[in-house]
Design a protein around this motif. Structure first.
Motif, mmCIF file in Angstrom:
data_model
loop_
_atom_site.group_PDB
_atom_site.id
_atom_site.type_symbol
_atom_site.label_atom_id
_atom_site.label_comp_id
_atom_site.label_asym_id
_atom_site.label_seq_id
_atom_site.Cartn_x
_atom_site.Cartn_y
_atom_site.Cartn_z
ATOM 1 N N PRO B 202 6.222 44.568 4.838
ATOM 2 C CA PRO B 202 6.766 45.561 3.910
ATOM 3 C C PRO B 202 6.067 46.895 4.089
ATOM 4 N N VAL B 203 6.823 47.952 3.886
ATOM 5 C CA VAL B 203 6.271 49.301 3.971
ATOM 6 C C VAL B 203 6.163 49.835 2.553
ATOM 7 N N LEU B 204 4.965 50.077 2.117
ATOM 8 C CA LEU B 204 4.763 50.578 0.755
ATOM 9 C C LEU B 204 4.290 52.009 0.811
ATOM 10 N N ARG B 205 4.850 52.809 -0.056
ATOM 11 C CA ARG B 205 4.410 54.199 -0.131
ATOM 12 C C ARG B 205 4.211 54.575 -1.588
ATOM 13 N N ASP B 208 5.190 52.547 -4.822
ATOM 14 C CA ASP B 208 6.262 51.585 -4.604
ATOM 15 C C ASP B 208 5.977 50.253 -5.276
#
Lengths: 564, 461
Positions: B202-205, B208
């Motif tokens: 997963p890409v968290l920014r 998020d």
């Protein structure tokens, strides 16, 4: 380019074929080879089909006794919108754009003529060409985006598009060596990596390109493409000693050089002796676009174009399974002078496309039942945004890093001009903080969309964390935990939020939301679901809003919202 | 590294082929079979990895392997360096004016120069050691950094999740949910298609993770849950049988999401709430104070909390070091964010108690890289008082530091460069070998990746 007349009149044939009945023969057994004999050919020829996909497919379907699955207008409307418009349709679009008394060819024509169709394809090309304002001067992406727009409005022929793209700075600056550039363009338009000899040979037509930095008057130093004046002598004539480095011979003898112009050359620094791409003149551009013209002369160029479109819409390689379809589509595309809209029209009106993904099919041949694809992240978000009115910003694929120009972390050089650039783009800027509103971008990037394109980016997947994010977002929109969208949106006319819930009310609410979100009416199973929910709803006695918000969650988080 | 030594063979358990999406792993039984793999002495000694990218191309000798000519490190060496540090500590690591406040000193943070003897530095890591020149292009250099190759299909962090899939399956069978590796930066680190598609991290920014706070499933009353399930069941039943697997994958992922819900809703993960409640021996308020509340620091703070739930690795982008101009004045300021990050990690990891015993320091590796280093072609700075990148040695060598309990070679320099021209005077390691070494340390299966590159021993001996 692309400012004159369209490359075709846009009146594409083949949108009005009637679904043929299968020839009355024993269909081939499962796994058996398909053999379209003389009778089969005569049958197909006698059908009067005009759509090239239908024509190509006949010998592998109706001609050999196989039926294709029919589709109803609602399912077709949902599919054409997801594919061509980039989101699911609104109830108004279903009733008006896809009105049942409207010929399907007209429906496809109207979606192709829409701005959203152009935007969907601009986004696809942004993904392919990896627009990134940290890697390439953002003006290049805006320019390329406009070219894509003109092409998908029918104003630039496909081979001309390829020629310009093959030497566009947004592509040149993303790659380091002549071989890298050649390989990228080759793969992009011919669908396979080049053999080493092809790579080296085509690379010689990219010998002149080099990478550098340009001082933008409003945002400071930006990466950009430059050209060298290799392979020529002091008079700008081909230098016999070095001309071979700028000559391709694989597809005919082709030299590519430019005569130096001291007035346009960089005089100092790392780029000394080169010329910024912004100074290239039209006749020089034409020369530099030679690789694309060479590539567009290959039969594989048109076949690859057709294959990519089929993969996009069908979700599988129909051109490999039934090469006649590819052949017919190439002929059709050329008939309309390479107007790319013709290709999309032909597929969108074909029976291979217009098949239901529901119900069992007689065979496991991929083209005998409809596709089921996962909607792109932006399509999912935009649909929810449009149907619920929830407050979300948007994403601009031309400028993946707007924060470089506005807000707290903006580059020092970025001033009012840069702010205006972002403010006039699709990004939304908060008036008070002057930061880019990132709610849409953050959500989309977590799910795989709105890529920043540093190195590839878009993905479509089903994963636990994606699902968790989707569910949490939908729960928030529907207001499971308080808040959420206005309850009035979730209730049909005449139903009030505090109205007592009974089976009829539950059914009315579910029918309203299903039409809004899924674009179809209730079936028996769904009526039963509504009745059951009304009977078991807690805390009893339930009212309309107690039911409406979980119903909203059930529909927006359903697999039917993700796959079409 | 060109390392032809035969590496020891260990046994590893492996899930039989056929595991579908990650979510389905929770639902199906598993069978273990022994499998030989190449491994180092450091195999499975780390439970966590923090991988930091100094974005934009970092001029490594200004911080690591700094004892080189002025043209490579015009800032010179740091003073007051911890004894036992073999590698040249660049002056940039000693910059503290912007972050090491009295308050943070009181908390226990210290200058990076005081713990450089806990870092091993490999001065010569290159994307393609056999290539004639460096890859100094931002795009292709970054692609190599994220995937090992130009146009690589599988991101390095996808490899972690794939390599650890057996562990996740085993834990799930025992009722334990382990979070996957997570990206908090460039999403290309999570590329993946085909069999690797289900292992994309997963890409968290930013915040998020807040999205996970609301446990959607648990908020639904049973009747509403039945309604939601009913729609999926109806859809599954309606589609052509060939499409069952598509819908099934989603339905199963929804089931698995419920297992994550408790984790996502944990107060421990609310890193912005400044809570004084200690978790693993330290509160979110203290961590926020040490790491700062923005950017890479906040991401590192969240990383440490995700580690509690079994997350094996976090990738963080830090800074922005593409200084073609004004590096002379800007770098000493910009580097301080990185210095605070390293210092806060040193401070926090040594204090935080790991659920499996010992401290997080004992179980965590911190590694730092960049897409390439930087060059000035003979002068301390270019004409704009910055630096560039090309095909030379100065661009070529990522001088990568590694720290944390599993690193045995603390304080040492593994390899060497000629100070005058930066030519290699010792082993050169491929970037892909480096990554396989990290996979190895995490205990991840890595034989499917980079077949021409082997993990190496030097960090663990």
């Amino acid at each position: 380019m692309g400012n004159g007349d369209p490359v075709s009149d846009g009146n594409f044939a083949g949108g009005g074929d009637a679904m043929p009945a299968p020839r009355e023969v024993m269909p081939p057994a499962l796994g058996a080879a398909l053999d379209c004999d003389a009778d089969c050919r005569a049958y197909c020829d006698g059908l009067g089909l005009e759509n090239p996909v239908n024509v190509g497919l006949c010998g592998s379907s109706w001609g050999v006794g196989l039926a294709l699955r029919p589709i109803d207008r609602a399912e077709a409307c949902r599919r054409i919108h997801a594919d061509f418009i980039g989101r699911f349709p609104t109830p108004t679009e279903i009733s008006e754009v896809c009105a049942t008394d409207r010929p399907w060819g007209d429906v496809v024509k109207s979606v192709i003529d829409s701005d959203e169709f152009v935007l969907v394809n601009q986004r696809r090309w942004a993904d392919d060409l990896l627009y990134n304002n940290r890697a390439v001067n953002f003006e290049r992406a805006f320019d390329m985006d406009e070219l894509v727009g003109k092409t998908y409005r029918g104003r630039v022929a496909w081979d001309q598009f390829a020629a310009v793209t093959s030497a566009h700075p947004v592509v040149m600056r993303r790659h380091d060596t002549p071989g890298d550039r050649a390989e990228f363009v080759f793969k992009l338009f011919l669908g396979r990596p080049p053999y080493e000899a092809e790579r080296a040979d085509l690379g010689r037509l990219y010998q002149l390109w080099t990478n550098g930095y340009w001082e933008h008057p409003h945002v400071g130093v930006v990466p950009d493409a430059f050209v060298r004046f290799d392979c020529v002598d002091g008079d700008g004539q081909p230098d016999p000693e070095t001309i071979g480095e700028c000559t391709s011979i694989q597809w005919g003898y082709q030299e590519l050089t430019l005569a130096p112009d001291p007035g346009r050359m960089v005089n100092e620094g790392e780029q000394e002796g080169t010329m910024w791409a912004g100074y290239i003149k039209p006749n020089e551009w034409e020369r530099l676009q030679l690789p694309g013209r060479v590539i567009a002369q290959q039969p594989a160029f048109w076949e690859t174009t057709v294959d990519r479109a089929m993969e996009q819409y069908f979700g599988y390689a129909l051109g490999n399974a039934v090469p006649e379809v590819r052949h017919e589509l190439v002929r059709y595309l050329l008939r309309y002078n390479g107007d790319i809209r013709a290709l999309h029209y032909a597929i969108g009106t074909s029976f291979a496309y217009l098949q239901s993904s529901e119900g069992a099919s007689a065979t496991d041949l991929r083209w005998t039942y409809g596709p089921l694809k996962q909607i792109q992240v932006e399509g999912w978000l935009d649909t929810i945004k449009l149907t619920t009115g929830t407050g979300l910003s948007q994403c601009d694929h031309r400028l993946p890093h707007p924060e470089d120009y506005v807000g707290e972390e903006a580059l020092e050089e970025a001033g009012g001009w840069a702010f205006a650039l972002v403010n006039l783009s699709r990004w939304d800027v908060d008036e008070e903080s002057r930061d880019v509103i990132g709610n849409y971008r953050n959500l989309a990037r977590t799910l795989g969309g709105c890529p920043s394109n540093e190195a590839g980016g878009r993905f479509t997947t089903v994963s636990v964390l994606n699902t968790a994010v989707q569910e949490a977002f939908v729960a928030d929109v529907c207001g499971l935990d308080g808040g959420g969208i206005d309850i009035e949106r979730l209730l049909p006319a005449g139903v009030t939020p505090r109205q007592a819930l009974d089976a009829a009310t539950a059914e009315a609410i579910l029918a309203h939301q299903q039409r809004l979100f899924l674009g179809r009416s209730l079936d028996e199973d769904e009526r039963a679901l509504a009745t059951n929910a009304a009977d078991t709803c807690t805390p009893a006695p339930c009212d309309a809003q107690t039911f409406a918000r979980p119903a909203c969650f059930a529909l927006l988080s359903s697999s039917e919202m993700l796959f079409y | 590294m060109t390392n032809n030594d035969r590496l020891p063979k260990l046994s590893r358990r492996r899930l039989l082929k056929g595991a579908g999406v990650a979510a389905t792993a929770l639902a199906f039984p598993y069978v273990w079979v022994p499998r030989p793999v190449h491994a180092t002495a450091g195999f499975n000694t780390a439970k966590h990895l923090i991988y930091i990218r100094l974005s934009g191309g970092f001029r490594f000798p200004t911080a690591f392997n700094g004892d080189v000519a002025n043209e490579f490190n015009p800032f010179g060496l740091a003073t007051g360096v911890a004894s036992g540090t073999e590698w040249g500590v660049g002056r940039m690591l000693g910059e503290t004016s912007e972050w090491l406040t009295e308050e943070l000193s009181m908390l226990g943070l210290r200058s990076v120069t005081s713990f450089t003897n806990d870092m091993a530095v490999i001065p010569c890591v290159d994307h393609e050691p056999l290539s004639g020149s460096a890859d100094g292009n931002h795009n292709t250099g970054l692609e190599r950094f994220l995937t090992g190759y130009v146009g690589g299909d599988t991101g390095l962090f996808t490899m972690i999740n794939y390599g650890l899939r057996d562990r996740v399956t085993e834990a799930a069978a025992n009722g334990e949910t382990l979070l996957p590796a997570v990206i908090m930066g460039e999403s290309g680190m999570g590329r993946g298609a085909g069999i690797y598609g289900a292992y994309r991290p997963p890409v968290l920014r930013g915040d998020d993770l807040d999205l996970f706070d609301s446990n959607a499933s648990s908020q639904l009353p049973p009747w509403a849950r039945e309604l939601a399930d009913g729609y999926d069941v109806r859809h599954r039943g309606a589609v052509n049988p060939s499409h069952y697997s598509t819908v099934d994958a989603y339905v199963q992922s929804r089931e698995a999401t419920k297992a994550y819900a408790e984790i996502f809703a944990s107060d421990m993960l609310k890193v912005g709430d400044m809570s004084n409640e200690p978790y693993d021996g330290i509160s979110n308020r203290e961590l926020a104070q040490a790491f700062g509340e923005r950017g890479a620091g906040r991401n590192a703070h969240l990383a440490l909390r995700l580690f509690h739930f079994g997350c094996p690795a976090v990738y963080i982008d830090e800074g922005g070091y593409d200084y073609h101009s004004d590096e002379e004045t800007e770098l000493p300021m910009r580097i301080q964010g990185f210095n605070q990050l390293l210092s806060a990690l040193d401070w926090a990891l040594r204090r935080m108690e790991h659920p499996s015993g010992g401290t997080y320091w004992d179980h965590t590796i911190i590694a730092v890289g960049s897409e390439f280093s930087r060059s000035t072609r003979g002068a301390p700075f270019n004409s704009a008082r910055g630096s560039d990148h090309g095909g030379d040695y100065a661009t070529r060598w990522m001088s990568m530091p590694f720290m944390g309990g599993p690193i045995v070679a603390r304080g040492r320099m593994i390899g060497r460069t000629n100070p005058a021209d930066l030519s290699p005077d010792g082993p050169v390691f491929s970037y892909r070998s480096m990554w396989k070494t990290m996979l190895d340390a995490l205990g991840a299966e890595h034989d499917a990746f980079f077949p021409a590159d082997e993990p190496f021993e030097e960090l663990f001996s």
